[in-house]
Design a protein around this motif. Structure first.
Motif, mmCIF file in Angstrom:
data_model
loop_
_atom_site.group_PDB
_atom_site.id
_atom_site.type_symbol
_atom_site.label_atom_id
_atom_site.label_comp_id
_atom_site.label_asym_id
_atom_site.label_seq_id
_atom_site.Cartn_x
_atom_site.Cartn_y
_atom_site.Cartn_z
ATOM 1 N N THR A 161 0.845 -1.181 0.000
ATOM 2 C CA THR A 161 0.000 0.000 0.000
ATOM 3 C C THR A 161 0.885 1.238 0.000
ATOM 4 O O THR A 161 2.122 1.139 0.026
ATOM 5 N N ASP A 162 0.250 2.403 -0.030
ATOM 6 C CA ASP A 162 0.988 3.660 -0.063
ATOM 7 C C ASP A 162 0.504 4.567 1.059
ATOM 8 O O ASP A 162 -0.249 4.135 1.948
ATOM 9 N N ALA A 163 0.925 5.809 1.012
ATOM 10 C CA ALA A 163 0.560 6.752 2.062
ATOM 11 C C ALA A 163 -0.948 6.912 2.176
ATOM 12 O O ALA A 163 -1.491 7.000 3.282
ATOM 13 N N GLU A 164 -1.635 6.934 1.059
ATOM 14 C CA GLU A 164 -3.089 7.091 1.104
ATOM 15 C C GLU A 164 -3.751 5.911 1.790
ATOM 16 O O GLU A 164 -4.746 6.067 2.495
ATOM 17 N N GLY A 165 -3.212 4.725 1.604
ATOM 18 C CA GLY A 165 -3.754 3.551 2.267
ATOM 19 C C GLY A 165 -3.607 3.622 3.770
ATOM 20 O O GLY A 165 -4.466 3.137 4.519
ATOM 21 N N MET A 166 -2.532 4.242 4.225
ATOM 22 C CA MET A 166 -2.284 4.389 5.663
ATOM 23 C C MET A 166 -3.047 5.551 6.280
ATOM 24 O O MET A 166 -3.214 5.607 7.497
ATOM 25 N N ARG A 167 -3.527 6.460 5.446
ATOM 26 C CA ARG A 167 -4.154 7.675 5.975
ATOM 27 C C ARG A 167 -5.401 7.372 6.806
ATOM 28 O O ARG A 167 -5.694 8.056 7.790
ATOM 29 N N ALA A 168 -6.121 6.326 6.439
ATOM 30 C CA ALA A 168 -7.331 5.976 7.199
ATOM 31 C C ALA A 168 -6.986 5.554 8.626
ATOM 32 O O ALA A 168 -7.805 5.700 9.534
ATOM 33 N N PHE A 169 -5.776 5.050 8.818
ATOM 34 C CA PHE A 169 -5.360 4.590 10.146
ATOM 35 C C PHE A 169 -4.666 5.703 10.940
ATOM 36 O O PHE A 169 -4.749 5.717 12.169
ATOM 37 N N CYS A 170 -3.995 6.600 10.235
ATOM 38 C CA CYS A 170 -3.232 7.683 10.893
ATOM 39 C C CYS A 170 -3.568 9.008 10.204
ATOM 40 O O CYS A 170 -2.713 9.579 9.508
ATOM 41 N N PRO A 171 -4.793 9.498 10.367
ATOM 42 C CA PRO A 171 -5.247 10.647 9.577
ATOM 43 C C PRO A 171 -4.524 11.951 9.854
ATOM 44 O O PRO A 171 -4.552 12.865 9.019
ATOM 45 N N THR A 172 -3.866 12.085 11.000
ATOM 46 C CA THR A 172 -3.203 13.348 11.331
ATOM 47 C C THR A 172 -1.733 13.365 10.920
ATOM 48 O O THR A 172 -1.063 14.390 11.066
ATOM 49 N N TRP A 173 -1.220 12.256 10.398
ATOM 50 C CA TRP A 173 0.194 12.178 10.058
ATOM 51 C C TRP A 173 0.486 12.887 8.745
ATOM 52 O O TRP A 173 -0.397 13.031 7.882
ATOM 53 N N THR A 174 1.732 13.312 8.574
ATOM 54 C CA THR A 174 2.142 13.960 7.337
ATOM 55 C C THR A 174 2.316 12.911 6.237
ATOM 56 O O THR A 174 2.414 11.707 6.503
ATOM 57 N N ASP A 175 2.379 13.380 4.995
ATOM 58 C CA ASP A 175 2.586 12.456 3.874
ATOM 59 C C ASP A 175 3.887 11.674 4.046
ATOM 60 O O ASP A 175 3.947 10.476 3.761
ATOM 61 N N GLU A 176 4.940 12.343 4.506
ATOM 62 C CA GLU A 176 6.224 11.675 4.695
ATOM 63 C C GLU A 176 6.125 10.568 5.736
ATOM 64 O O GLU A 176 6.652 9.461 5.540
ATOM 65 N N LEU A 178 3.419 8.970 6.649
ATOM 66 C CA LEU A 178 2.557 7.909 6.127
ATOM 67 C C LEU A 178 3.297 7.029 5.125
ATOM 68 O O LEU A 178 3.124 5.801 5.113
ATOM 69 N N ARG A 179 4.124 7.639 4.291
ATOM 70 C CA ARG A 179 4.907 6.858 3.326
ATOM 71 C C ARG A 179 5.855 5.912 4.046
ATOM 72 O O ARG A 179 6.007 4.749 3.651
ATOM 73 N N LEU A 180 6.480 6.400 5.096
ATOM 74 C CA LEU A 180 7.421 5.568 5.843
ATOM 75 C C LEU A 180 6.693 4.408 6.510
ATOM 76 O O LEU A 180 7.190 3.268 6.521
ATOM 77 N N ARG A 181 5.529 4.678 7.074
ATOM 78 C CA ARG A 181 4.769 3.597 7.715
ATOM 79 C C ARG A 181 4.316 2.573 6.674
ATOM 80 O O ARG A 181 4.390 1.363 6.916
ATOM 81 N N ALA A 182 3.855 3.047 5.510
ATOM 82 C CA ALA A 182 3.429 2.136 4.457
ATOM 83 C C ALA A 182 4.589 1.259 3.983
ATOM 84 O O ALA A 182 4.402 0.087 3.647
ATOM 85 N N GLU A 183 5.791 1.824 3.970
ATOM 86 C CA GLU A 183 6.958 1.088 3.505
ATOM 87 C C GLU A 183 7.400 0.015 4.488
ATOM 88 O O GLU A 183 7.829 -1.079 4.077
ATOM 89 N N TRP A 184 7.300 0.282 5.797
ATOM 90 C CA TRP A 184 7.927 -0.571 6.800
ATOM 91 C C TRP A 184 6.975 -1.394 7.657
ATOM 92 O O TRP A 184 7.405 -2.335 8.334
ATOM 93 N N LEU A 185 5.693 -1.091 7.651
ATOM 94 C CA LEU A 185 4.783 -1.790 8.550
ATOM 95 C C LEU A 185 4.732 -3.290 8.273
ATOM 96 O O LEU A 185 4.532 -4.091 9.190
ATOM 97 N N HIS A 186 4.958 -3.687 7.029
ATOM 98 C CA HIS A 186 4.903 -5.117 6.694
ATOM 99 C C HIS A 186 5.991 -5.907 7.409
ATOM 100 O O HIS A 186 5.905 -7.139 7.507
ATOM 101 N N THR A 187 7.015 -5.228 7.937
ATOM 102 C CA THR A 187 8.090 -5.942 8.644
ATOM 103 C C THR A 187 7.704 -6.299 10.074
ATOM 104 O O THR A 187 8.496 -6.955 10.767
ATOM 105 N N CYS A 188 6.547 -5.866 10.520
ATOM 106 C CA CYS A 188 6.082 -6.225 11.863
ATOM 107 C C CYS A 188 5.380 -7.576 11.791
ATOM 108 O O CYS A 188 4.339 -7.719 11.138
ATOM 109 N N ASP A 189 5.963 -8.567 12.437
ATOM 110 C CA ASP A 189 5.408 -9.919 12.451
ATOM 111 C C ASP A 189 4.107 -9.903 13.254
ATOM 112 O O ASP A 189 4.102 -9.508 14.419
ATOM 113 N N GLU A 190 3.026 -10.353 12.628
ATOM 114 C CA GLU A 190 1.728 -10.323 13.313
ATOM 115 C C GLU A 190 1.760 -11.136 14.603
ATOM 116 O O GLU A 190 1.129 -10.761 15.595
ATOM 117 N N ARG A 191 2.509 -12.224 14.623
ATOM 118 C CA ARG A 191 2.610 -13.033 15.840
ATOM 119 C C ARG A 191 3.220 -12.222 16.979
ATOM 120 O O ARG A 191 2.794 -12.314 18.136
#
Length: 284
Positions: A161-176, A178-191
């Motif tokens: 996903t991209d910054a827009e995909g993350m915006r629904a979860f973090c609406p007050t965050w800046t574009d930068e 949000l982009r960083l979260r979209a890039e790295w969140l997949h590295t968090c193991d759900e377990r």
């Protein structure tokens, strides 16, 4: 200011691969001060705290860590994701790095890890800073953050996903941000996230905080309902020497909402003030 980022690295400690980002180093006055280990929260890889590391690095030799199961640190179906294992990681990391003196600065889940690690009385630990720690636990109110928020955002990130995909979860965050979260969140193991979230309700943070035997600072958000006034009073009653600063105009993700207030809250607790400055274009 110029960037204080030095490098990213991996180290074998507590039987796993731990990844960290280093800022500042030991040149100048930093060498006379305790190093700082920054421990991020439940779905925050180290890189997402890089902007905080930059500021800390101007005054301290700073290590921002990837908690096991996040970022570039080890993750696997067989890995122990308990609070005890996370705390042992921090103690082992400090020893493996050869830090003679260090402070722990933990945010949210990271604050709970810092408090549990301090109970190990590791050699060289100078102080602990607990930033908006979840005060939930046995017999207490639930943590206000709801599990689907984490699970759904991680699932989206794993798909791509991209910054827009993350915006629904973090609406007050800046574009930068949000982009960083979209890039790295997949590295968090759900377990890992599920185990830590369960731990928010089964591990007794208040008992850990009451046993702190090094100087401690509690930093809380004015908004977000994670740490209420009565929680602060209970923590300070159990640990009378614990200092407290409430950061105005900030929710749980304090440095995202009010960076200046976050850095000011430290005062000189760590041995020198933190000063927020803009990076030069060459450093970005």
């Amino acid at each position: 200011m110029s960037s204080t980022f030095l490098y990213g690295a991996n180290i074998a400690a507590n039987g796993i691969r731990q990844h960290y980002l280093r800022y500042g180093g030991t040149s100048g006055e930093r060498g006379a001060r305790a190093a700082v280990i920054v421990i991020p929260g439940i779905t925050s890889p180290a890189v997402t705290w890089g902007f905080v590391g930059e500021v800390f690095g101007a005054s301290f030799d700073t290590y921002v860590i990837d908690v096991r199961g996040r970022g570039l640190s080890e993750a696997s179906p067989a890995l122990d994701y308990s609070l005890d294992a996370q705390a042992d990681d921090v103690v082992a990391l400090a020893a493996a790095l050869g830090l003679e003196r260090f402070a722990l600065v933990g945010h949210s889940m990271g604050a709970r890890i810092a408090a549990r690690a301090a109970l190990r009385s590791p050699r060289g630990l100078d102080s602990v800073v607990l930033v908006d720690p979840p005060v939930s636990g046995p017999g207490r109110r639930d943590y206000p953050g709801k599990l689907p928020w984490y699970v759904d955002s991680m699932a989206l990130a794993r798909k791509g996903t991209d910054a827009e995909g993350m915006r629904a979860f973090c609406p007050t965050w800046t574009d930068e941000e949000l982009r960083l979260r979209a890039e790295w969140l997949h590295t968090c193991d759900e377990r890992a996230v599920l185990a830590s979230y369960e731990g928010f309700h089964t591990d007794d943070f208040h008992a850990d905080a009451a046993q702190l035997n090094v100087p401690s600072l509690l930093i809380t958000a004015e908004r977000g309902d994670v740490v209420r006034d009565e929680d602060v009073a209970e923590l300070q009653q159990a640990t009378p020497a614990m200092q407290h600063v409430r950061v105005p105009d900030a929710g749980h993700m304090i440095p995202w909402d009010n960076a200046a207030g976050f850095y000011a809250a430290f005062g000189t607790f760590l041995g020198a003030p933190l000063e927020q400055q803009s990076l030069t274009a060459a450093a970005l």
